[in-house]
Design a protein around this motif. Sequence first.
Motif, PDB file in Angstrom:
ATOM      1  N   ASP A  38       6.861  -2.261  -2.882  1.00 43.53           N
ATOM      2  CA  ASP A  38       5.490  -2.664  -2.566  1.00 43.53           C
ATOM      3  C   ASP A  38       5.314  -3.089  -1.108  1.00 43.53           C
ATOM      4  OD1 ASP A  38       4.828  -2.065  -5.178  1.00 43.53           O
ATOM      5  OD2 ASP A  38       4.752  -4.158  -5.851  1.00 43.53           O
ATOM      6  N   GLU A  39       6.296  -3.773  -0.540  1.00 41.57           N
ATOM      7  CA  GLU A  39       6.178  -4.234   0.849  1.00 41.57           C
ATOM      8  C   GLU A  39       6.306  -3.073   1.839  1.00 41.57           C
ATOM      9  OE1 GLU A  39       9.046  -7.313   1.584  1.00 41.57           O
ATOM     10  OE2 GLU A  39       8.416  -8.432  -0.190  1.00 41.57           O
ATOM     11  N   VAL A  40       7.341  -2.273   1.670  1.00 42.43           N
ATOM     12  CA  VAL A  40       7.605  -1.185   2.617  1.00 42.43           C
ATOM     13  C   VAL A  40       6.518  -0.114   2.558  1.00 42.43           C
ATOM     14  CG1 VAL A  40       9.232   0.662   3.229  1.00 42.43           C
ATOM     15  CG2 VAL A  40      10.075  -1.611   2.693  1.00 42.43           C
ATOM     16  N   ALA A  41       5.875   0.047   1.419  1.00 42.88           N
ATOM     17  CA  ALA A  41       4.801   1.037   1.289  1.00 42.88           C
ATOM     18  C   ALA A  41       3.670   0.768   2.276  1.00 42.88           C
ATOM     19  CB  ALA A  41       4.261   1.048  -0.140  1.00 42.88           C
ATOM     20  N   HIS A  42       3.548  -0.469   2.738  1.00 40.73           N
ATOM     21  CA  HIS A  42       2.478  -0.853   3.660  1.00 40.73           C
ATOM     22  C   HIS A  42       2.996  -1.265   5.038  1.00 40.73           C
ATOM     23  CE1 HIS A  42      -0.184  -0.712   0.227  1.00 40.73           C
ATOM     24  NE2 HIS A  42       0.644  -1.498  -0.421  1.00 40.73           N
ATOM     25  N   ASP A  43       4.260  -0.974   5.341  1.00 37.22           N
ATOM     26  CA  ASP A  43       4.872  -1.415   6.595  1.00 37.22           C
ATOM     27  C   ASP A  43       5.360  -0.204   7.394  1.00 37.22           C
ATOM     28  OD1 ASP A  43       6.485  -2.479   8.629  1.00 37.22           O
ATOM     29  OD2 ASP A  43       7.248  -4.095   7.355  1.00 37.22           O
ATOM     30  N   PHE A  63       6.297   4.593  -1.479  1.00 35.35           N
ATOM     31  CA  PHE A  63       5.267   4.324  -2.469  1.00 35.35           C
ATOM     32  C   PHE A  63       5.409   2.910  -3.027  1.00 35.35           C
ATOM     33  CE2 PHE A  63       5.724   9.069  -3.686  1.00 35.35           C
ATOM     34  CZ  PHE A  63       4.786   9.467  -2.750  1.00 35.35           C
ATOM     35  N   THR A  64       4.287   2.349  -3.458  1.00 33.57           N
ATOM     36  CA  THR A  64       4.353   1.119  -4.235  1.00 33.57           C
ATOM     37  C   THR A  64       4.964   1.472  -5.592  1.00 33.57           C
ATOM     38  OG1 THR A  64       2.184   1.464  -5.232  1.00 33.57           O
ATOM     39  CG2 THR A  64       2.251   0.185  -3.149  1.00 33.57           C
ATOM     40  N   LEU A  65       5.380   0.465  -6.316  1.00 31.76           N
ATOM     41  CA  LEU A  65       5.937   0.712  -7.653  1.00 31.76           C
ATOM     42  C   LEU A  65       4.897   1.418  -8.528  1.00 31.76           C
ATOM     43  CD1 LEU A  65       7.815  -2.669  -8.239  1.00 31.76           C
ATOM     44  CD2 LEU A  65       8.797  -0.478  -7.538  1.00 31.76           C
ATOM     45  N   GLN A  66       3.654   0.936  -8.495  1.00 32.30           N
ATOM     46  CA  GLN A  66       2.620   1.534  -9.343  1.00 32.30           C
ATOM     47  C   GLN A  66       2.325   2.976  -8.955  1.00 32.30           C
ATOM     48  OE1 GLN A  66       1.305   0.123 -12.226  1.00 32.30           O
ATOM     49  NE2 GLN A  66       0.718   2.274 -12.463  1.00 32.30           N
ATOM     50  N   LYS A  67       2.266   3.272  -7.662  1.00 28.49           N
ATOM     51  CA  LYS A  67       2.010   4.655  -7.242  1.00 28.49           C
ATOM     52  C   LYS A  67       3.161   5.562  -7.679  1.00 28.49           C
ATOM     53  CE  LYS A  67       0.544   7.680  -3.565  1.00 28.49           C
ATOM     54  NZ  LYS A  67       0.018   7.809  -2.216  1.00 28.49           N
ATOM     55  N   THR A  68       4.387   5.054  -7.616  1.00 27.65           N
ATOM     56  CA  THR A  68       5.537   5.834  -8.079  1.00 27.65           C
ATOM     57  C   THR A  68       5.367   6.178  -9.555  1.00 27.65           C
ATOM     58  OG1 THR A  68       6.957   4.730  -6.462  1.00 27.65           O
ATOM     59  CG2 THR A  68       8.057   5.895  -8.263  1.00 27.65           C
ATOM     60  N   ILE A  69       5.002   5.182 -10.356  1.00 34.53           N
ATOM     61  CA  ILE A  69       4.765   5.401 -11.791  1.00 34.53           C
ATOM     62  C   ILE A  69       3.665   6.440 -11.994  1.00 34.53           C
ATOM     63  CG2 ILE A  69       3.825   4.311 -13.879  1.00 34.53           C
ATOM     64  CD1 ILE A  69       5.285   1.687 -12.874  1.00 34.53           C
ATOM     65  N   ASP A  70       2.604   6.323 -11.206  1.00 33.22           N
ATOM     66  CA  ASP A  70       1.436   7.193 -11.381  1.00 33.22           C
ATOM     67  C   ASP A  70       1.683   8.646 -10.996  1.00 33.22           C
ATOM     68  OD1 ASP A  70       0.045   4.941 -12.211  1.00 33.22           O
ATOM     69  OD2 ASP A  70      -0.988   4.655 -10.291  1.00 33.22           O
ATOM     70  N   ILE A  71       2.539   8.901  -9.982  1.00 30.83           N
ATOM     71  CA  ILE A  71       2.617  10.280  -9.478  1.00 30.83           C
ATOM     72  C   ILE A  71       3.958  10.984  -9.648  1.00 30.83           C
ATOM     73  CG2 ILE A  71       0.802   9.799  -7.789  1.00 30.83           C
ATOM     74  CD1 ILE A  71       2.993  10.002  -5.632  1.00 30.83           C
TER      75      ILE A  71
END
Length: 159
Positions: A38-43, A63-71
């Motif tokens: 989650d942190e690195v996805a925005h850094d 990717f964030t954890l949730q985006k990884t799950i989603d895609i």
Amino acid sequence: MGTPNILLTRIDNRLVHGQVGVTWVNYLGANLLIVANDEVAHDEVRQSLMDMVVSDTVGMRYFTLQKTIDIISKASPRQKIFLVLKTPEDVLVLKQGGVPISYVNVGNMHFEEGKNQITSTVSVDDEDIAAFHKLNELGVTCEIQGVPGEHAKNIMELI
């Protein structure tokens, strides 16, 4: 929804560095390295530092954890995925979110206040232990192995 071609899932609190970005990528033959954090996805600064370690023939995604799950289920079968996460808790989030993880390579979990060292490169606290137990209950094998060729140790025998 397809099944992504995940070659290896690794826990390494350093995320991408030489051992991950060169040694493991080459050993696996991966062509896509996904950092789910989650942190690195925005850094962008940390991303660009990690990009420098990996050959430009390997795709990098943050990717964030949730985006990884989603895609991740939308990945092409041609994508040979190496999935890198920071903690066992993050792996548990992905597993419980439906990401098909059956094996985890535990690389580095640095010692810090409140953690107990179980090998020279892996230290755990109560949260980590609980996550590893839950992953084990879900049928996920977790083994400590720094580099290919090194003897792997099942973490359940050490915690």
